[in-house]
Design a protein around this motif. Sequence first.
Motif, PDB file in Angstrom:
ATOM      1  N   ASP A   1       1.589  -2.122  -5.700  1.00  0.00           N
ATOM      2  CA  ASP A   1       0.674  -2.655  -6.715  1.00  0.00           C
ATOM      3  C   ASP A   1       0.706  -1.650  -8.077  1.00  0.00           C
TER       4      ASP A   1
ATOM      5  N   ALA B   1      -4.838  -0.483  -6.271  1.00  0.00           N
ATOM      6  CA  ALA B   1      -5.585  -1.123  -6.918  1.00  0.00           C
ATOM      7  C   ALA B   1      -6.036  -0.925  -8.141  1.00  0.00           C
TER       8      ALA B   1
ATOM      9  N   PHE C   1       2.843   3.185  -4.211  1.00  0.00           N
ATOM     10  CA  PHE C   1       2.063   2.041  -4.141  1.00  0.00           C
ATOM     11  C   PHE C   1       2.654   0.831  -4.725  1.00  0.00           C
TER      12      PHE C   1
ATOM     13  N   LYS D   1      -0.163   1.117   0.627  1.00  0.00           N
ATOM     14  CA  LYS D   1       0.772   0.365  -0.375  1.00  0.00           C
ATOM     15  C   LYS D   1      -0.086  -0.270  -1.617  1.00  0.00           C
ATOM     16  N   GLN D   2      -1.622  -0.087  -1.396  1.00  0.00           N
ATOM     17  CA  GLN D   2      -2.298  -0.568  -2.368  1.00  0.00           C
ATOM     18  C   GLN D   2      -3.266   0.450  -3.019  1.00  0.00           C
TER      19      GLN D   2
END
Length: 172
Positions: free
Chosen positions: A59, A88, A57, A85-86
């Motif tokens: 982030d 959070a 990820f 890819k996120q």
Amino acid sequence: IAAGAWFENSVKVMLEKGIMKGVSDTAFEPSSNVTRAQFVTMLYRIAGMPEAGSNTFADVNAGSWYEKAVAWASTNKIVNGYSEKQFAPSDSLTREQLATMLYKYAGSPEAKALDNSAFKDADAVSDYAKTALGWAVEKGIITGAGNNTAAPKQNATRAQVAAMIDRYLQLK
């Protein structure tokens, strides 16, 4: 934590087992929301902090306190992230996300989707979470949020998470 609070014993268990920590040496903040990174870290601790795999990820910062936990949870298909890819990590965890991650951590056991008659807001449960929430309710991990509601989109508080993890661990 007030003596006799509905979550008092569960918090004590979480602290004793090292699954959760206070926000300071003298405060737990039971009404504060749990983030996605915090919850994944709790599951990682329950699992014994095994080899993590690699983080995918964008982030999730390298070297962050939650990096290994998120990598482990992703590798073991406990979390998918919002996208490839996120993840959070700082987003508050919803009750249906909690149920879904815990269900996947438990190995996605055979379960029935949440019955629409179980709670008056059962139709608000996201499709991805219906089986997980049905499992969590059936096992007594989630007992509702009052007024015959599951409150699936509501953020999970530290007190709620402590109680739900404690109930889950009692099943094992």
